[in-house]
Write a protein that holds these residues in place. Structure first.
Motif, short mmCIF file in Angstrom:
data_model
loop_
_atom_site.label_atom_id
_atom_site.label_comp_id
_atom_site.label_asym_id
_atom_site.label_seq_id
_atom_site.Cartn_x
_atom_site.Cartn_y
_atom_site.Cartn_z
N ASN A 151 -9.48 -10.67 -14.13
CA ASN A 151 -7.85 -10.72 -14.16
C ASN A 151 -7.20 -9.58 -13.42
OD1 ASN A 151 -8.14 -12.62 -16.06
ND2 ASN A 151 -7.43 -11.72 -18.07
N LEU A 152 -7.80 -8.75 -12.80
CA LEU A 152 -7.17 -7.70 -12.11
C LEU A 152 -5.68 -8.20 -11.45
CD1 LEU A 152 -9.52 -6.10 -12.80
CD2 LEU A 152 -9.45 -4.87 -10.95
N PRO A 153 -5.66 -9.41 -10.76
CA PRO A 153 -4.46 -9.68 -10.00
C PRO A 153 -2.97 -9.72 -10.83
CG PRO A 153 -6.30 -10.89 -9.08
CD PRO A 153 -6.92 -10.03 -10.27
N LEU A 154 -3.46 -10.15 -12.28
CA LEU A 154 -2.49 -10.41 -13.16
C LEU A 154 -1.89 -8.89 -13.79
CD1 LEU A 154 -4.35 -12.68 -15.51
CD2 LEU A 154 -2.96 -13.24 -13.91
N TRP A 155 -2.60 -7.79 -13.61
CA TRP A 155 -2.04 -6.47 -14.03
C TRP A 155 -2.23 -5.61 -13.17
CZ3 TRP A 155 -5.13 -2.10 -15.35
CH2 TRP A 155 -6.55 -2.69 -15.43
N ILE A 156 -2.74 -5.64 -12.08
CA ILE A 156 -2.85 -4.42 -10.82
C ILE A 156 -2.11 -5.14 -9.44
CG2 ILE A 156 -4.11 -3.15 -9.37
CD1 ILE A 156 -6.22 -3.30 -11.60
N PRO A 157 -0.69 -4.56 -9.45
CA PRO A 157 0.07 -5.32 -8.37
C PRO A 157 -0.71 -5.42 -6.85
CG PRO A 157 1.40 -4.05 -9.82
CD PRO A 157 0.06 -3.78 -10.23
N MET A 158 -1.19 -4.32 -6.40
CA MET A 158 -2.15 -4.19 -5.32
C MET A 158 -3.13 -5.09 -5.17
SD MET A 158 -4.30 -0.62 -5.28
CE MET A 158 -5.63 -1.40 -4.06
N ILE A 159 -3.66 -5.68 -6.13
CA ILE A 159 -4.84 -6.57 -6.15
C ILE A 159 -4.17 -8.19 -5.96
CG2 ILE A 159 -6.71 -7.60 -6.97
CD1 ILE A 159 -6.90 -4.67 -5.92
N ILE A 160 -4.26 -8.84 -5.01
CA ILE A 160 -3.50 -10.28 -4.94
C ILE A 160 -4.67 -11.36 -5.10
CG2 ILE A 160 -1.93 -9.28 -3.39
CD1 ILE A 160 -3.71 -10.80 -1.02
N ARG A 161 -5.96 -11.17 -5.22
CA ARG A 161 -6.87 -12.13 -5.52
C ARG A 161 -8.40 -11.64 -5.74
NH1 ARG A 161 -7.62 -13.66 -0.32
NH2 ARG A 161 -5.55 -14.68 -0.44
N SER A 162 -8.71 -12.50 -6.94
CA SER A 162 -10.15 -12.03 -7.60
C SER A 162 -11.01 -13.26 -7.20
CB SER A 162 -9.90 -11.58 -8.85
OG SER A 162 -11.22 -11.21 -9.38
#
Length: 139
Positions: A26-37
């Motif tokens: 879920n990191l792309p959902l709450w960390i703006p700098m991560i765009i894809r997981s």
């Protein structure tokens, strides 16, 4: 080995916060700098793509749904660290309040311990404050 961490109190239930932060993918959902997981190896490894195109690979070490916590190890990427072990935890404070914590321990490579600690603490605080805003706006 040094430690860096940040936490934030959020005006939502721990279960609601965990539904956002507890997904290893879920990191792309709450960390703006991560765009894809992208999950690999049966969901035990995540391959993250940052806005700048860099790729970060992390391995899930432990996961406890009941305690709302997981730990992960940094495998590869651009960060100046080795022996990195991170931990995300959501703790209930009341039925409608929780504390979200993100921290790690690691050895810095090519930067001072104080610079590394400041850099990671700042990154964690920024991401957690973004998650707080998302969660509290959704209520």
């Amino acid at each position: 080995m040094i430690e860096a961490s940040s936490d934030v109190d959020v005006a939502v239930s721990a279960d609601k916060a965990w539904s956002l932060l507890g997904g290893f993918d879920n990191l792309p959902l709450w960390i703006p700098m991560i765009i894809r997981s992208f999950l690999e190896h049966g969901g035990r490894v995540r391959r993250l793509t940052a806005k700048d195109g860099s790729v970060i690979v992390e391995r899930l070490v432990s996961f406890d749904q009941r305690k709302r916590t997981y730990t992960y190890a940094y495998i590869e990427g651009p960060d100046p660290v080795e022996d990195y072990l991170g931990k995300v935890t959501v703790t209930s404070l009341s039925p409608e309040r929780c504390c979200i914590s993100w921290g790690s321990q690691f050895s810095p490579v090519g930067i001072s311990s104080s610079e590394a600690e400041t850099r990671y603490r700042s990154a964690y605080a920024s991401a957690l404050n973004h998650a707080k805003t998302l969660l509290e706006q959704a209520t």
